[in-house]
Every structure is written in C-alpha cells, then in structure tokens.
Design a protein around this motif. Structure first.
Motif, mmCIF file in Angstrom:
data_model
loop_
_atom_site.group_PDB
_atom_site.id
_atom_site.type_symbol
_atom_site.label_atom_id
_atom_site.label_comp_id
_atom_site.label_asym_id
_atom_site.label_seq_id
_atom_site.Cartn_x
_atom_site.Cartn_y
_atom_site.Cartn_z
ATOM 1 N N THR A 117 0.826 -1.207 0.000
ATOM 2 C CA THR A 117 0.000 0.000 0.000
ATOM 3 C C THR A 117 0.863 1.261 0.000
ATOM 4 O OG1 THR A 117 -1.789 -1.143 1.178
ATOM 5 C CG2 THR A 117 -1.775 1.275 1.257
ATOM 6 N N VAL A 118 1.869 1.289 0.880
ATOM 7 C CA VAL A 118 2.739 2.465 0.975
ATOM 8 C C VAL A 118 3.556 2.631 -0.307
ATOM 9 C CG1 VAL A 118 4.691 3.500 2.200
ATOM 10 C CG2 VAL A 118 2.860 2.386 3.489
ATOM 11 N N LEU A 119 4.034 1.535 -0.864
ATOM 12 C CA LEU A 119 4.807 1.589 -2.106
ATOM 13 C C LEU A 119 3.994 2.267 -3.204
ATOM 14 C CD1 LEU A 119 7.328 0.715 -3.749
ATOM 15 C CD2 LEU A 119 6.119 -1.428 -4.227
ATOM 16 N N TYR A 146 11.177 0.243 -10.984
ATOM 17 C CA TYR A 146 10.358 -0.971 -10.919
ATOM 18 C C TYR A 146 9.911 -1.402 -12.307
ATOM 19 C CZ TYR A 146 10.309 -1.025 -5.872
ATOM 20 O OH TYR A 146 10.694 -1.125 -4.563
ATOM 21 N N GLU A 147 9.642 -0.441 -13.169
ATOM 22 C CA GLU A 147 9.230 -0.779 -14.530
ATOM 23 C C GLU A 147 10.370 -1.452 -15.285
ATOM 24 O OE1 GLU A 147 6.395 1.520 -17.553
ATOM 25 O OE2 GLU A 147 8.396 2.419 -17.460
ATOM 26 N N GLN A 148 11.616 -0.996 -15.015
ATOM 27 C CA GLN A 148 12.785 -1.567 -15.679
ATOM 28 C C GLN A 148 13.353 -2.778 -14.930
ATOM 29 O OE1 GLN A 148 13.853 -0.507 -18.678
ATOM 30 N NE2 GLN A 148 12.187 0.990 -18.671
ATOM 31 N N LEU A 162 8.004 -10.020 -3.581
ATOM 32 C CA LEU A 162 6.716 -9.972 -2.885
ATOM 33 C C LEU A 162 5.556 -10.123 -3.855
ATOM 34 C CD1 LEU A 162 5.722 -9.488 0.056
ATOM 35 C CD2 LEU A 162 5.491 -7.072 -0.543
ATOM 36 N N PHE A 163 5.702 -9.536 -5.041
ATOM 37 C CA PHE A 163 4.633 -9.598 -6.039
ATOM 38 C C PHE A 163 4.770 -10.773 -6.996
ATOM 39 C CE2 PHE A 163 3.886 -5.355 -4.580
ATOM 40 C CZ PHE A 163 2.550 -5.116 -4.822
ATOM 41 N N VAL A 170 4.106 -3.903 -11.577
ATOM 42 C CA VAL A 170 3.842 -2.677 -12.344
ATOM 43 C C VAL A 170 2.340 -2.476 -12.530
ATOM 44 C CG1 VAL A 170 4.144 -1.556 -14.590
ATOM 45 C CG2 VAL A 170 6.078 -2.698 -13.492
ATOM 46 N N GLU A 171 1.613 -3.566 -12.771
ATOM 47 C CA GLU A 171 0.160 -3.455 -12.891
ATOM 48 C C GLU A 171 -0.448 -2.923 -11.599
ATOM 49 O OE1 GLU A 171 -1.276 -7.288 -13.996
ATOM 50 O OE2 GLU A 171 -0.598 -7.125 -16.095
ATOM 51 N N TYR A 172 0.041 -3.412 -10.466
ATOM 52 C CA TYR A 172 -0.446 -2.954 -9.170
ATOM 53 C C TYR A 172 -0.146 -1.471 -8.961
ATOM 54 C CZ TYR A 172 -0.743 -2.410 -4.100
ATOM 55 O OH TYR A 172 -1.036 -1.959 -2.831
ATOM 56 N N LEU A 173 1.039 -1.041 -9.332
ATOM 57 C CA LEU A 173 1.433 0.356 -9.131
ATOM 58 C C LEU A 173 0.620 1.316 -10.001
ATOM 59 C CD1 LEU A 173 5.329 0.020 -8.937
ATOM 60 C CD2 LEU A 173 3.704 0.309 -7.055
#
Length: 286
Positions: A117-119, A146-148, A162-163, A170-173
């Motif tokens: 959540t914080v991320l 994170y995308e790279q 974790l993901f 990336v989808e979550y972000l």
C-alpha cells in the motif's frame, strides 16, 4: 514547560515510511538542479550508511521514502541528509534559517500488505498531485526502476519477490486506489494553474503585466511577492509574472525587509568531485 518528545516506536520489520517536509510547508525544490543535488546526497548517504531504499518521490515541498535502516538509526540518517541539503539550498537561494520541519515524520511498515500500500502511495503521489497523468512521466520517483526491474538508488528486489514478478508489480502500481489513508501530503504539493496564478497576481497587485509591476515602489513589490507566495504561487510563477529573478523573489519571501540589504552575495559552490554520483542525465533510472 516544554514536553519531551515521544520516542519513535521500532518497526518489527525494520521498514519505515518517512516523510521530510519543508518548514511551514514551503518548497524545498525549486528546479531540477535542486532535485539532482538531493539525489546525490541520498545516494551518498545510502552508500555510507547501508540502508535499503524501496521507494522514494521528490515533491515540491516534501519527500517520501520507504526505507530499511542498517547500522544507523533513522534520526542519524535524516539528520545527515537534511543538514547537507539545507546548507546547499540556503546558500544557493541566499536563505537563512531552517529548511525542514524540525522532526521528520515516520510510520512503521510491519506487514507485506501495508508495504504494498505504501509503495503504491509513494509512486502515485505525483499523479494525485496533478503533476502527471500516469506513473512514469515524472522522473523523480522510483517507478521507472520498478518498470525496468532495477535502479541506481532504488532496491527493487524485495518488492519484485513480494509480487512474484515485474509485470504483476507494475500493474499494481498503476491501479486506481483509495490509498489516501496513508500519511497524505500530496494535496500540499498542488501547484496553481497558470491562469489561476495570473488571476491571483492581478487581484493582489492590481497589475496585469510585468511592465506595470516594475513601475511599483520596491517595498510594495516585495510586499506583493510575499502575498502571492502566501496564496500558493511558486517562486517560478512569481518570477515569470513579475519579471523578478527567482533569487530576488526568494529573498523577498524569506528575509524581513529591514534585513534585505544585509545578505551576503550569492556564492554557489559546486559539490566536491567525489561527491557527485549522478549527473543531469534524463535517462537515469533511480
């Protein structure tokens, strides 16, 4: 009688969400040179301290970080970061006094769910402040790392594990959410749109152009600059609307009028060669 400060509670995971904020919510970054210098300080302190940085974002008047200290305490880390940056910033803008609020805010991040959540909250701060329409177009955050899959400052592996992979993360972000229950300061960073800034300038000064403003008495110009800044105009907006150099605007905002002539000449010093970790490269992935 001054009450003693409450001791910070230690996070069971040793991971913290930290926010550094400008005193009185004033800007701590005026241009990309300021942000780059802060990143050099952050990278240098990370290298010396050994802490892990899972996410960050640089907003105009505050910074968010998701951090796991190593051998040094949070207080030591952020005292070093804050002091180094404030000295440089004050010198650059002919400013005196504190730059940051006296004590940084922090909250414990003790579960994987809250870490997620914080991320996302940190990554989406610029979008919620209206600076970008989607994560990634604003370069002063960890999203592109994170995308790279990796970055120069951001430690991405923990979140990737974790993901279960980069795509899911990336989808979550990018997901829309109601994460504003997290330590919310994004609204404090909203910049006035240019049309609204011009309207405020005309209302405060009764001037509709730079030439009209320049005809005003010097003390009146300084008074109007302080009023415009108080109503939310950035230093850059005030500079453009009044024709005053940005350093002059900053001096008018920060220094009482009877002290304005006592300032020392501006003397900017480049950082020492071994201090510079990053240069102004638009392709840098933090």
């Amino acid at each position: 009688m001054n009450m003693p400060r409450t001791a910070r509670k230690t996070s069971l995971s040793n991971i913290y969400h930290v926010m550094l904020r400008g005193i009185n919510r004033q800007n701590i970054f005026e241009e990309d040179e300021d942000r780059l210098y802060f990143m050099n300080i952050l990278g240098r302190c990370k290298k010396g301290s050994g802490f892990k940085l899972y996410a960050f974002v640089l907003m105009s008047n505050h910074v968010h970080l998701l951090i796991e200290p190593a051998d040094e305490s949070l207080d030591t880390i952020f005292r070093r970061i804050g002091t180094r940056y404030a000295v440089w910033f004050n010198q650059k803008y002919q400013r005196v006094g504190h730059l940051f609020q006296d004590r940084f805010r922090s909250e414990n991040v003790e579960s994987g769910l809250y870490f997620m959540t914080v991320l996302r909250y940190i990554i989406q701060n610029p979008m919620k402040a209206g600076i970008e329409s989607r994560p990634g177009s604003y370069r002063w955050s960890s999203f592109l790392a994170y995308e790279q899959g990796k970055g120069t400052v951001t430690d991405t592996q923990y979140a990737l594990d974790l993901f279960g992979g980069k795509q899911q993360l990336v989808e979550y972000l990018n997901q829309k959410n109601d994460d504003d229950s997290v330590m919310d300061e994004a609204s404090c960073d909203r910049r006035l749109k240019n049309d609204l800034a011009k309207e405020k300038m005309r209302r405060i000064t009764q001037c509709s152009s730079v030439s009209e403003f320049e005809q005003l008495d010097s003390s009146l110009r300084k008074e109007y600059v302080r009023k415009m800044h108080h109503e939310g105009l950035s230093l850059g907006q005030i500079s453009r609307l009044t024709g005053m150099p940005k350093t002059t605007v900053y001096k008018a905002v920060q220094v009482p009028e009877d002290q304005a002539g006592a300032e020392k000449p501006l003397q900017l010093h480049e950082p020492e060669p071994d201090f510079v970790l990053y240069c102004m490269d638009p392709d840098t992935i933090w």
